[in-house]
Design a protein around this motif. Structure first.
Motif, mmCIF file in Angstrom:
data_model
loop_
_atom_site.group_PDB
_atom_site.id
_atom_site.type_symbol
_atom_site.label_atom_id
_atom_site.label_comp_id
_atom_site.label_asym_id
_atom_site.label_seq_id
_atom_site.Cartn_x
_atom_site.Cartn_y
_atom_site.Cartn_z
ATOM 1 N N ASN A 56 -1.088 1.013 6.702
ATOM 2 C CA ASN A 56 0.277 0.650 6.339
ATOM 3 C C ASN A 56 0.194 -0.532 5.392
ATOM 4 O O ASN A 56 -0.695 -1.394 5.542
ATOM 5 C CB ASN A 56 1.079 0.283 7.592
ATOM 6 C CG ASN A 56 2.546 0.053 7.291
ATOM 7 O OD1 ASN A 56 3.116 0.712 6.428
ATOM 8 N ND2 ASN A 56 3.176 -0.864 8.002
ATOM 9 N N TYR A 57 1.094 -0.587 4.398
ATOM 10 C CA TYR A 57 1.023 -1.620 3.374
ATOM 11 C C TYR A 57 2.390 -2.239 3.117
ATOM 12 O O TYR A 57 3.420 -1.568 3.202
ATOM 13 C CB TYR A 57 0.518 -1.038 2.050
ATOM 14 C CG TYR A 57 -0.867 -0.449 2.125
ATOM 15 C CD1 TYR A 57 -1.060 0.913 2.335
ATOM 16 C CD2 TYR A 57 -1.995 -1.253 1.977
ATOM 17 C CE1 TYR A 57 -2.325 1.458 2.412
ATOM 18 C CE2 TYR A 57 -3.270 -0.715 2.041
ATOM 19 C CZ TYR A 57 -3.422 0.636 2.268
ATOM 20 O OH TYR A 57 -4.687 1.171 2.342
ATOM 21 N N ALA A 58 2.358 -3.499 2.748
ATOM 22 C CA ALA A 58 3.563 -4.127 2.228
ATOM 23 C C ALA A 58 3.850 -3.532 0.858
ATOM 24 O O ALA A 58 2.935 -3.152 0.120
ATOM 25 C CB ALA A 58 3.359 -5.635 2.111
ATOM 26 N N ASP A 59 5.135 -3.455 0.513
ATOM 27 C CA ASP A 59 5.502 -2.872 -0.776
ATOM 28 C C ASP A 59 4.848 -3.609 -1.942
ATOM 29 O O ASP A 59 4.507 -3.002 -2.956
ATOM 30 C CB ASP A 59 7.022 -2.899 -0.938
ATOM 31 C CG ASP A 59 7.727 -1.890 -0.039
ATOM 32 O OD1 ASP A 59 8.937 -2.032 0.163
ATOM 33 O OD2 ASP A 59 7.046 -0.965 0.464
ATOM 34 N N SER A 60 4.660 -4.901 -1.788
ATOM 35 C CA SER A 60 4.137 -5.725 -2.879
ATOM 36 C C SER A 60 2.682 -5.413 -3.216
ATOM 37 O O SER A 60 2.201 -5.792 -4.292
ATOM 38 C CB SER A 60 4.281 -7.203 -2.543
ATOM 39 O OG SER A 60 3.581 -7.508 -1.346
ATOM 40 N N VAL A 61 1.973 -4.747 -2.314
ATOM 41 C CA VAL A 61 0.548 -4.477 -2.565
ATOM 42 C C VAL A 61 0.228 -2.982 -2.629
ATOM 43 O O VAL A 61 -0.916 -2.612 -2.910
ATOM 44 C CB VAL A 61 -0.344 -5.155 -1.509
ATOM 45 C CG1 VAL A 61 -0.025 -6.640 -1.423
ATOM 46 C CG2 VAL A 61 -0.216 -4.493 -0.147
ATOM 47 N N LYS A 62 1.208 -2.143 -2.381
ATOM 48 C CA LYS A 62 0.965 -0.700 -2.420
ATOM 49 C C LYS A 62 0.432 -0.283 -3.773
ATOM 50 O O LYS A 62 0.933 -0.702 -4.814
ATOM 51 C CB LYS A 62 2.253 0.061 -2.117
ATOM 52 C CG LYS A 62 2.571 0.176 -0.646
ATOM 53 C CD LYS A 62 3.857 0.980 -0.424
ATOM 54 C CE LYS A 62 4.218 1.037 1.046
ATOM 55 N NZ LYS A 62 5.504 1.721 1.276
ATOM 56 N N GLY A 63 -0.598 0.550 -3.753
ATOM 57 C CA GLY A 63 -1.207 1.021 -4.986
ATOM 58 C C GLY A 63 -2.251 0.088 -5.551
ATOM 59 O O GLY A 63 -2.993 0.457 -6.463
#
Length: 118
Positions: A56-63
């Motif tokens: 699971n990832y924070a939106d700020s680090v996704k990708g």
């Protein structure tokens, strides 16, 4: 016990890999996570991985960031690519033993500093 390592100074656009070594079998840990705290800001969630390997990832680090496990070494890794100056922070790993565990439920590593220069 958790031992975090791998921080350092990198230019924007560069990469770093953080490592969090646990003193117990990480398959027995409900969720392993990475959090970060920038100067003057509250600690925030970055990424986590469950005992069965679901990330699971924070939106700020996704990708850009990838969390993974090395179960043979009881280590959780955070591969950070395309780093930005706003990623500068102290990064902490956390073990969540789950609500069924005897207290303390959470354990924190000592933190490792990541500095991204522009």
């Amino acid at each position: 016990q958790l031992q975090a390592s791998g921080g350092g100074l990198v230019q924007a656009g560069g990469s770093l890999r953080l490592s969090c070594a646990a003193s117990r079998n990480i398959r027995d840990i409900n969720v392993m996570g990475w959090y970060r705290q920038a100067p003057g800001k509250q600690r925030e969630f970055v990424a986590s991985i469950t005992s069965v390997g679901i990330p699971n990832y924070a939106d700020s680090v996704k990708g850009r960031f990838t969390i993974s496990r090395d179960t043979a070494e009881n280590t959780v890794l955070l591969q950070m690519n395309s780093l930005k100056p706003e990623d500068t922070a102290i990064y902490y790993c956390r073990a969540d033993l789950g609500p069924w565990a005897s207290p303390p439920r959470y354990s924190w590593g000592q933190g490792t500093l990541v500095t991204v220069s522009s």
